[in-house]
Scaffold this motif. Structure first.
Motif, PDB file in Angstrom:
ATOM      1  N   ARG A 343      49.990 -23.114 -42.931  1.00  0.00           N
ATOM      2  CA  ARG A 343      48.592 -23.259 -43.095  1.00  0.00           C
ATOM      3  C   ARG A 343      48.102 -21.807 -43.648  1.00  0.00           C
ATOM      4  N   ALA A 344      47.410 -21.720 -44.474  1.00  0.00           N
ATOM      5  CA  ALA A 344      46.736 -20.594 -44.766  1.00  0.00           C
ATOM      6  C   ALA A 344      45.405 -20.395 -45.023  1.00  0.00           C
ATOM      7  N   VAL A 345      44.596 -19.465 -44.268  1.00  0.00           N
ATOM      8  CA  VAL A 345      43.288 -19.819 -44.425  1.00  0.00           C
ATOM      9  C   VAL A 345      42.678 -18.470 -44.960  1.00  0.00           C
ATOM     10  N   ARG A 346      41.875 -18.442 -46.024  1.00  0.00           N
ATOM     11  CA  ARG A 346      41.436 -17.270 -46.591  1.00  0.00           C
ATOM     12  C   ARG A 346      39.825 -17.334 -46.401  1.00  0.00           C
ATOM     13  N   SER A 347      39.264 -16.564 -45.686  1.00  0.00           N
ATOM     14  CA  SER A 347      37.891 -16.750 -45.495  1.00  0.00           C
ATOM     15  C   SER A 347      37.066 -15.340 -45.739  1.00  0.00           C
ATOM     16  N   THR A 348      35.840 -15.462 -46.315  1.00  0.00           N
ATOM     17  CA  THR A 348      35.064 -14.219 -46.520  1.00  0.00           C
ATOM     18  C   THR A 348      33.945 -14.289 -45.803  1.00  0.00           C
ATOM     19  N   VAL A 349      33.346 -13.338 -45.256  1.00  0.00           N
ATOM     20  CA  VAL A 349      32.151 -13.431 -44.554  1.00  0.00           C
ATOM     21  C   VAL A 349      31.207 -12.315 -45.379  1.00  0.00           C
ATOM     22  N   ARG A 350      30.254 -12.497 -46.002  1.00  0.00           N
ATOM     23  CA  ARG A 350      29.888 -11.457 -46.812  1.00  0.00           C
ATOM     24  C   ARG A 350      28.916 -10.509 -45.803  1.00  0.00           C
ATOM     25  N   PRO A 351      29.067  -9.180 -45.908  1.00  0.00           N
ATOM     26  CA  PRO A 351      28.247  -8.270 -45.047  1.00  0.00           C
ATOM     27  C   PRO A 351      26.634  -8.391 -45.230  1.00  0.00           C
ATOM     28  N   GLY A 352      26.103  -8.149 -44.527  1.00  0.00           N
ATOM     29  CA  GLY A 352      24.749  -8.330 -44.611  1.00  0.00           C
ATOM     30  C   GLY A 352      23.686  -9.400 -43.883  1.00  0.00           C
ATOM     31  N   ALA A 354      23.499 -11.835 -40.543  1.00  0.00           N
ATOM     32  CA  ALA A 354      23.391 -11.651 -38.839  1.00  0.00           C
ATOM     33  C   ALA A 354      24.660 -10.971 -38.478  1.00  0.00           C
ATOM     34  N   VAL A 355      25.704 -11.546 -39.022  1.00  0.00           N
ATOM     35  CA  VAL A 355      26.941 -11.206 -38.478  1.00  0.00           C
ATOM     36  C   VAL A 355      27.859 -10.466 -39.502  1.00  0.00           C
ATOM     37  N   SER A 356      28.529  -9.280 -39.230  1.00  0.00           N
ATOM     38  CA  SER A 356      29.477  -8.866 -40.188  1.00  0.00           C
ATOM     39  C   SER A 356      31.000  -8.423 -39.489  1.00  0.00           C
ATOM     40  N   LEU A 357      31.786  -8.607 -40.345  1.00  0.00           N
ATOM     41  CA  LEU A 357      33.143  -8.696 -39.642  1.00  0.00           C
ATOM     42  C   LEU A 357      33.796  -7.245 -40.014  1.00  0.00           C
ATOM     43  N   ALA A 358      34.811  -7.074 -39.415  1.00  0.00           N
ATOM     44  CA  ALA A 358      35.608  -5.711 -39.931  1.00  0.00           C
ATOM     45  C   ALA A 358      36.126  -5.691 -41.129  1.00  0.00           C
ATOM     46  N   GLN A 359      36.842  -6.925 -41.693  1.00  0.00           N
ATOM     47  CA  GLN A 359      37.188  -6.910 -43.071  1.00  0.00           C
ATOM     48  C   GLN A 359      36.481  -8.222 -43.644  1.00  0.00           C
ATOM     49  N   PRO A 426      42.599 -16.668 -30.847  1.00  0.00           N
ATOM     50  CA  PRO A 426      41.209 -15.919 -31.388  1.00  0.00           C
ATOM     51  C   PRO A 426      40.797 -16.116 -32.794  1.00  0.00           C
ATOM     52  N   ASP A 427      39.569 -16.045 -33.058  1.00  0.00           N
ATOM     53  CA  ASP A 427      39.166 -16.134 -34.258  1.00  0.00           C
ATOM     54  C   ASP A 427      38.623 -14.696 -34.802  1.00  0.00           C
ATOM     55  N   ARG A 428      37.982 -14.638 -36.226  1.00  0.00           N
ATOM     56  CA  ARG A 428      37.655 -13.432 -36.552  1.00  0.00           C
ATOM     57  C   ARG A 428      36.534 -12.791 -36.013  1.00  0.00           C
ATOM     58  N   VAL A 429      35.600 -13.450 -35.200  1.00  0.00           N
ATOM     59  CA  VAL A 429      34.622 -12.944 -34.478  1.00  0.00           C
ATOM     60  C   VAL A 429      35.071 -12.110 -33.416  1.00  0.00           C
ATOM     61  N   GLU A 430      36.015 -12.824 -32.700  1.00  0.00           N
ATOM     62  CA  GLU A 430      36.388 -12.099 -31.508  1.00  0.00           C
ATOM     63  C   GLU A 430      37.309 -10.965 -31.770  1.00  0.00           C
ATOM     64  N   ASN A 431      38.004 -10.974 -33.074  1.00  0.00           N
ATOM     65  CA  ASN A 431      38.833  -9.955 -33.490  1.00  0.00           C
ATOM     66  C   ASN A 431      38.170  -8.658 -34.201  1.00  0.00           C
ATOM     67  N   GLY A 432      36.820  -9.085 -34.739  1.00  0.00           N
ATOM     68  CA  GLY A 432      36.371  -7.985 -35.431  1.00  0.00           C
ATOM     69  C   GLY A 432      34.963  -7.958 -36.057  1.00  0.00           C
ATOM     70  N   ARG A 434      30.984  -7.313 -36.201  1.00  0.00           N
ATOM     71  CA  ARG A 434      30.021  -6.059 -35.706  1.00  0.00           C
ATOM     72  C   ARG A 434      28.616  -7.048 -35.590  1.00  0.00           C
ATOM     73  N   MET A 435      27.717  -6.930 -34.551  1.00  0.00           N
ATOM     74  CA  MET A 435      26.849  -7.500 -34.506  1.00  0.00           C
ATOM     75  C   MET A 435      25.474  -6.892 -33.954  1.00  0.00           C
ATOM     76  N   GLU A 436      24.463  -6.703 -34.256  1.00  0.00           N
ATOM     77  CA  GLU A 436      23.249  -6.066 -33.579  1.00  0.00           C
ATOM     78  C   GLU A 436      22.805  -7.276 -32.793  1.00  0.00           C
ATOM     79  N   LEU A 437      22.834  -6.910 -31.539  1.00  0.00           N
ATOM     80  CA  LEU A 437      22.411  -7.945 -30.616  1.00  0.00           C
ATOM     81  C   LEU A 437      20.965  -7.825 -30.371  1.00  0.00           C
ATOM     82  N   ALA A 438      20.375  -6.812 -30.000  1.00  0.00           N
ATOM     83  CA  ALA A 438      19.154  -6.462 -29.620  1.00  0.00           C
ATOM     84  C   ALA A 438      18.709  -4.944 -29.702  1.00  0.00           C
TER      85      ALA A 438
END
Lengths: 660, 198
Positions: A343-352, A354-359, A426-432, A434-438
């Motif tokens: 299985r191959a999963v390509r996922s993109t989470v655009r920065p900007g 609430a959640v942004s990822l390392a890649q 692990p998922d992409r959140v745990e791996n990388g 970046r989140m402003e919590l408070a």
């Protein structure tokens, strides 16, 4: 409530009035019409096989599904013993088995016709993306407890498998219209027919609209949504030994959600409404071959894609999956299933958002292989051993072995025990992430920024699980299924506070507190589930179930708990009654009691659903369904991060369906 | 005080439902027990068919033979249904066959689900026999069987293929036809059956 009671009393009168005084003659004296009207109890081969399955399996059949009268898949899962279904808002649910419930509960694997709908980017299931026309579901198989040996990573606490009917089982047309309070509405149009000389197809289009629910303070939650959904399935018999299935779906959801600017409940944030918009689709092909010796080989490939804008985060995901399975019976005594997959999963989470990822973009390949052998140790003793081996891009090789023993003394009883290991990848959140919590002011001129950071060395969560069960078919009409388990979790997710750091900014003075993902928590879970099925007579069936969970996490001081182990009720009871009042008049009820969540965010509640259904000949079916009848509004779950919880409303709706 | 009232009200609602449920439980014995094993009902159908189907003259003086080919699912239910029964003065005889052979004294041939893989050759053989073939698998009528007993939503449903009954020279009463779904042979099945015959 009064209406319900009135309808109930009316129904009771109807029963009495409609009772037919029938002599105690045998079936031979019955007329053809009477014979056609008798309900029959069937025992399928699958059920026989089920009896010696050494796992806590529950199968929700098409008839129970039809009689549930529900509109969504989550509501259907409320009928399954041991599953906790809690609605968060009109379009989000928290669904789990054996604890750890959350908006995206990460320990239950969900599949629709062999396609994994568990999302590897955020670890969990977006329930608003998973929908199958209720009329097309053949059965829902739910395994409580680990199923990782066959299903792989993330099948930690359970597996939910939705299986649709083959196309040849749904010929002709079907139109269903639902109109209800809220206002909620749903319409389905389905048409099926032959595809060539040895095949069949069906295609459907469905529209659903769910109304806004209310916030705890009575204001409108602005969480209403609508869904357009279309799909098809075609099956062909290629000769006597081969079968081909091609199916696909496309959907578009539009709605909104009420959210806060603050992730932490303890900090007040601004509340605002944000759009929720999802488009997605998938295409799957499956080929099955049965050899002359009875061995079965299946090959399956699918592609699944979606774009989701949720909580201001734009996410796209593309999944390609290839799966091969071979089932054969060498030397008589062994029954072996083996398989491999990629299985191959390509996922993109655009920065900007609430959640942004390392890649922003990442492609994760997953290689897997498994073998499982069921063999007879003694005439009534079966042992199943096997393991899955996987290689993922976060933690490398993972092994998920299990051993299961089933003993069937006589045909009416079965005892089983199992030990297994399962992991949650692990998922992409745990791996990388970046989140402003408070951001909190500490003093007149000092501000504290709390940041959450993913940890590239985050490891898989691990479960060692021991289960035992007893199944009894005391009479043809009374059966019991009981399971007890002891589960030991380790390396569960935590947040580890790092030393505060002065950022260099002086007006105001900014101090940064970083919280780093870690695997510092562990937990023990002891519990069990009991379910009882009683066919009182040909007209009345009752089912009762009870689930107990005693989930105790432990984590080092200073760590923050991310296990969601307290979002689960300790006790849960379900009752179900299906009555045929008169010929084609059905009255079905569900009663569910869920204890207060241990985090106190939702009170205990009793939920009552009721359905009255008529069949006019073969063509038309009419039903009136009341859901959540005990209260006009009820919180089933707390808010989740930024998402603000709304109250599950009382719903009454009518459904009419025609076949043509 | 308000809170107490509210609590009470909630309790009454809850109790109302329980009472309703209990009331229903009281009525349970009144509801006639209509559920039966699938094959008890199917056995009764086999017996009933004898009254709604007419066989050609030649086979009229023998006892009515109900034959079961393949793995018998009835477990004695068939014997219980036909025991001591006669239709037009003719008694019933139940036979179990490993495989069909021409000349067996059968009027009704029940083809058990175990014969699923061997249906086409069997039905090809039966094409011109004056025997009512009754099937127990989906698609039985489509490939040339006369009547199929299927279970849909826990009730037995009848399917009849009129081409098949006509070929066998059987007269099916309109009463039976009105309660069954009429199915036609699919083209390929008809040719397959022909192929077997030729």
């Amino acid at each position: 409530m009064r209406t319900v009671l009135f309808v109930g009393r009316l129904a009771c009168t109807a029963v009495l009035a409609a009772l037919e005084v029938r002599g105690q003659n045998g079936l031979a004296e019955a007329s053809l019409e009477q014979l056609l009207d008798i309900q029959v109890t069937t025992v399928s081969k699958k059920e026989q096989k089920l009896a010696r399955t050494a796992a806590a399996v529950f199968v929700l059949g098409a008839e129970e599904i039809r009689r549930s009268g529900v509109l969504t898949l989550p509501d259907l899962l409320r009928l399954v013993p041991g599953v906790q279904v809690a609605q968060i808002d009109a379009n989000a649910w928290a669904i789990s088995i054996r604890g750890f419930n959350s908006l995206i509960s990460n320990k239950v694997l969900v599949l629709v016709d062999g396609r994994v709908v568990y999302n590897a980017t955020f670890s969990g299931v977006y329930w608003d993306q998973v929908d199958v026309p209720v009329e097309d579901i053949e059965r829902i198989e739910v395994i409580r407890g680990p199923g990782a040996t066959v299903w792989g990573a993330n099948a930690v606490n359970g597996v939910i498998n939705v299986i649709t009917r083959p196309a040849k089982a749904t010929p002709g047309g079907l139109a269903t219209v639902v109109v209800g309070s809220g206002p909620a509405a749903q319409g389905t149009l389905r048409y099926g027919g032959p595809a060539g000389t040895h095949g069949a197809f069906r295609t459907f289009a469905k529209y659903s609209r769910f109304a806004d629910q209310k916030l705890a303070d009575g204001h409108t939650g602005a969480d209403g949504w609508s869904r357009m959904h279309g799909g098809f399935r075609a099956d062909w018999e290629l000769g006597r030994r081969d079968g081909l299935t091609v199916q696909g779906d496309w959907f578009a959801n539009r709605g909104s959600q009420t959210r806060s600017t603050s992730y932490l409940r303890s900090l007040a944030g601004l509340v605002f409404v944000e759009d929720l918009s999802i488009n997605g689709g998938n295409l799957l092909a499956r080929w099955k071959h049965t050899s002359s010796g009875g061995a079965e080989t299946s090959m399956q490939a699918y592609y699944d894609t979606y774009r989701r804008v949720d909580l201001g985060t734009r996410e796209t995901s593309d999944t390609g999956d290839l799966d091969v399975q071979h089932h054969f019976v060498p030397f008589g005594a062994h029954d072996i299933v083996a398989g491999g997959g990629f299985r191959a999963v390509r996922s993109t989470v655009r920065p900007g958002g609430a959640v942004s990822l390392a890649q922003a973009e990442r492609t994760d390949p997953l290689y897997s292989a498994f073998v499982q052998d069921e063999f007879r140790l003694a005439p009534q003793l079966w042992l199943t051993v096997g393991s899955k081996v996987e290689h993922n891009s976060y933690t490398g090789f993972e092994f998920e072995p299990s051993a299961r023993l089933a003993w069937t003394p006589g045909s009416r009883h079965a005892l089983w025990a199992a030990g297994s290991r399962a992991i949650r990848q692990p998922d992409r959140v745990e791996n990388g992430v970046r989140m402003e919590l408070a951001t909190t002011p500490l003093g007149a001129n000092t501000v504290l920024d709390v940041r959450v950071s993913g940890n590239p060395t985050f490891r898989s969560e691990e479960l060692l699980d021991f289960e035992a069960g007893y199944r009894a078919q005391w009479t043809q009409n009374l059966s019991l299924d009981a399971t007890a388990y002891a589960s030991f979790y380790s390396r569960l997710a935590t947040l580890q506070p790092q030393a505060p750091r002065f950022t260099g900014e002086t007006s105001p003075v900014r101090i940064e507190q970083q919280m780093l993902y870690g695997n510092m928590a562990s937990a023990r879970n002891y519990g069990g589930e009991v379910s009882l099925n009683w066919t009182i007579n040909g007209r009345w069936r009752m089912a009762a179930s009870y689930a107990l969970r005693r989930l105790n996490p432990s984590l080092p001081p200073g760590s923050s708990d991310l296990t969601y182990s307290d979002a689960t009720p300790r006790n849960q009871i379900g009752l179900r009654s299906e009555v045929n009042l008169w010929r084609n008049l059905e009255w079905d009820q569900t009663l569910e009691w869920v204890q207060q969540l241990r985090n106190g965010r939702a009170p205990g509640y009793v939920r009552a659903d009721s359905r009255l259904g008529w069949k006019f000949g073969e063509v038309t079916q009419l039903s009136i369904v009341g859901q959540n009848l005990m209260r006009s509004r009820c919180a089933e779950f707390g808010g989740s991060g930024w998402l603000i919880n709304t109250m599950t409303a009382r719903k009454v709706f009518g459904r009419i369906s025609w076949t043509f | 005080m308000d809170l107490l009232k509210q609590f009470r009200r909630r309790q009454t609602r809850w109790w109302d439902l329980v009472v309703l449920w209990a009331a229903l439980a009281q009525m349970a014995p009144l509801l006639s027990p209509q559920s039966s094993g699938e094959y008890e009902v199917k056995a009764a159908f086999l017996y009933k068919f004898a009254s709604f189907v007419e066989w050609p003259e030649a086979t009229r003086d023998e006892p009515l033979g109900i034959c079961v080919v393949g793995k018998d699912p009835f477990g004695g239910a068939l014997e219980r249904v036909v025991e001591g029964k006669t239709i037009g003065g003719r008694e019933f005889v139940v036979r179990r066959l490993k495989a069909w052979q021409a000349g067996e004294p059968c009027h009704i041939l029940f083809v058990a689900a175990s014969e699923k893989q061997r249906l086409r050759p069997l039905l090809g053989q039966m094409r011109h026999e004056a025997i009512l073939t009754v099937g127990d698998v989906p698609g039985f009528c489509e490939i040339g069987g006369a009547i199929n007993l299927s279970v849909v939503e826990s009730r037995v449903k009848l399917e009849i293929n009129l081409d098949a009954t006509a070929r066998s020279g059987l007269q099916v009463s309109s009463k039976l036809l009105s309660l069954a779904r009429i199915v036609r042979s699919t083209a390929s099945a008809a040719s397959a059956a022909n192929g077997v015959r030729n």
